[in-house]
Design an enzyme around this catalytic site. Structure first.
Site, short mmCIF file in Angstrom:
data_model
loop_
_atom_site.label_atom_id
_atom_site.label_comp_id
_atom_site.label_asym_id
_atom_site.label_seq_id
_atom_site.Cartn_x
_atom_site.Cartn_y
_atom_site.Cartn_z
N HIS A 158 0.83 -1.21 0.00
CA HIS A 158 0.00 0.00 0.00
C HIS A 158 0.87 1.27 0.00
CE1 HIS A 158 -3.36 -2.71 0.61
NE2 HIS A 158 -2.62 -3.31 1.52
N GLU A 214 -2.56 0.05 8.17
CA GLU A 214 -1.65 -0.97 7.66
C GLU A 214 -0.39 -0.36 7.07
OE1 GLU A 214 -1.56 -4.65 4.40
OE2 GLU A 214 -3.35 -3.41 4.61
N HIS A 224 2.72 -7.09 4.68
CA HIS A 224 1.37 -6.55 4.87
C HIS A 224 0.89 -6.83 6.29
CE1 HIS A 224 0.19 -5.77 0.56
NE2 HIS A 224 1.29 -6.49 0.39
N GLU A 280 1.71 -11.66 6.02
CA GLU A 280 0.67 -10.94 6.78
C GLU A 280 1.02 -11.07 8.26
OE1 GLU A 280 -1.75 -9.18 5.58
OE2 GLU A 280 -2.37 -9.97 3.63
#
Length: 351
Positions: free
Chosen positions: A179, A194, A247, A313
């Site tokens: 992102h 995040e 992430h 993650e």
């Protein structure tokens, strides 16, 4: 409201237990608790309508097509790989969908829902299986049990000196903080973003690897917007040895009980071993957070990378257990050391 449902065949291992398109135009799914589900969207053209598809673990025993109505031309259930069920919604040409509003969210331990928007409302409900079956009462594997002795792990901070050693100058690794810029990624408890978590951890991972003699390329080093293809192009054009996208996960804010760490890879072999090496280390520094495993995934950045690639993650920003940890600078340091250790362990084992 009566739904036009047919009997769902006994699928061998498919995680799709039931699905329905409701009268209001919502896609509803029922799966086993803890199932990992991915949704994808493709714009239409003058001739073809848009497509939406959902991938789930396991494969159906047969592929088939179900005739739709209203804005939905048909629904297909297929088997793109030996261990994947794909549910495809094919819309009629001219149907206008807003991709930014198409979010598949968990509404229960075994329930998923996506609002398709006003363009799809008013159709006759249809689907397969019993979408309204009672939820499984057993405690799912992803429900966190906070460890005794502290919510955020404490103790001596790992040091660079304790990291595995590799030949200096031999390896090149691309670290991809997910992102960025106008895209903050998931936003969780107390506004935890995040993008902030992953950029901090990624920069630290890069510093740790560089201290061990690994050349590191970062897809971004600040809050800027980087599209997915340039991230992959950086890795492929630089002939990097490894690609790791970092992430933090999320579900609905109403599901703080969902926590856990997982790492995705696209192809078996080197990428799977790389994902497993990173996953093992992340789980070790976050006791009590469920180990969701190293598992196959179809994320663009790991599908298109030419070298072993994984997507980590680090936990759920919406999770009651994970979010306070990800918000804590000392825990993010531990996570950075863990990820760097996983990368180096892989390089040691695969020179």
């Amino acid at each position: 409201m009566s739904a036009l449902l047919t009997a769902l065949p006994a699928w061998a291992g498919s995680a799709l237990a039931a699905w329905r398109i409701s009268r209001s135009g919502d896609l509803e799914l029922r799966t086993p608790p803890g199932t990992s589900v991915e949704a994808f969207f493709e714009e239409g053209s003058n001739v073809l309508g848009p497509r939406l598809w959902v991938d789930l673990p396991g494969a159906p025993s047969r592929s088939r097509t179900i005739r739709g109505n209203g804005a939905i031309r048909e629904v297909r259930v297929g088997r793109p790989t030996d261990n994947t069920t794909r549910l495809v919604l094919e819309f009629r040409p001219g149907t206008r969908l807003d991709p930014s509003q198409l979010r598949l969210v968990g509404t229960g331990p075994d329930r998923w829902q996506m609002e398709l928007g006003g363009a799809v409302s008013g159709l006759r409900p249809f689907g397969e299986g019993d979408i309204d079956a009672p939820s499984v009462s057993a405690v799912p594997s992803w429900r966190a049990n906070p460890p005794a002795g502290g919510f955020v792990p404490a103790g001596p901070m790992p040091s660079v000196e304790g990291l595995p050693s590799v030949p200096r100058g031999r390896y090149k690794v691309v670290i991809d903080p997910g992102h960025g810029g106008p895209d903050p990624g998931a936003v969780g408890i107390n506004g935890l973003r995040e993008t902030d978590v992953v950029l901090d951890v990624s920069l630290q991972v890069a510093q740790l690897l560089q201290a061990k003699g690994v050349q590191v390329l970062l897809t971004r080093t600040s809050e800027v917007d980087v599209d997915l293809p340039p991230r992959v192009a950086l890795a492929n054009n630089s002939r990097a040895n490894l690609f790791l996208s970092i992430h933090a996960n999320a579900l609905s804010m109403s599901r703080p009980d969902v926590n856990g760490i997982e790492t995705f890879y696209f192809q078996d072999g080197a990428s799977r071993r790389f994902a497993e090496a990173v996953q093992m280390q992340m789980v070790r520094v976050s006791p009590g957070s469920p180990d969701r495993g190293a598992r196959p995934g179809r994320f663009f950045v790991i599908r298109r990378s030419a070298m072993p690639a994984a997507l980590a993650e680090m936990g759920f920003v919406t999770g009651r257990l994970d979010a306070p940890r990800l918000a804590d600078p000392s825990f993010r340091r531990r996570m950075a050391v863990a990820i760097a250790t996983g990368v180096l362990n892989y390089l040691v084992a695969n020179p």
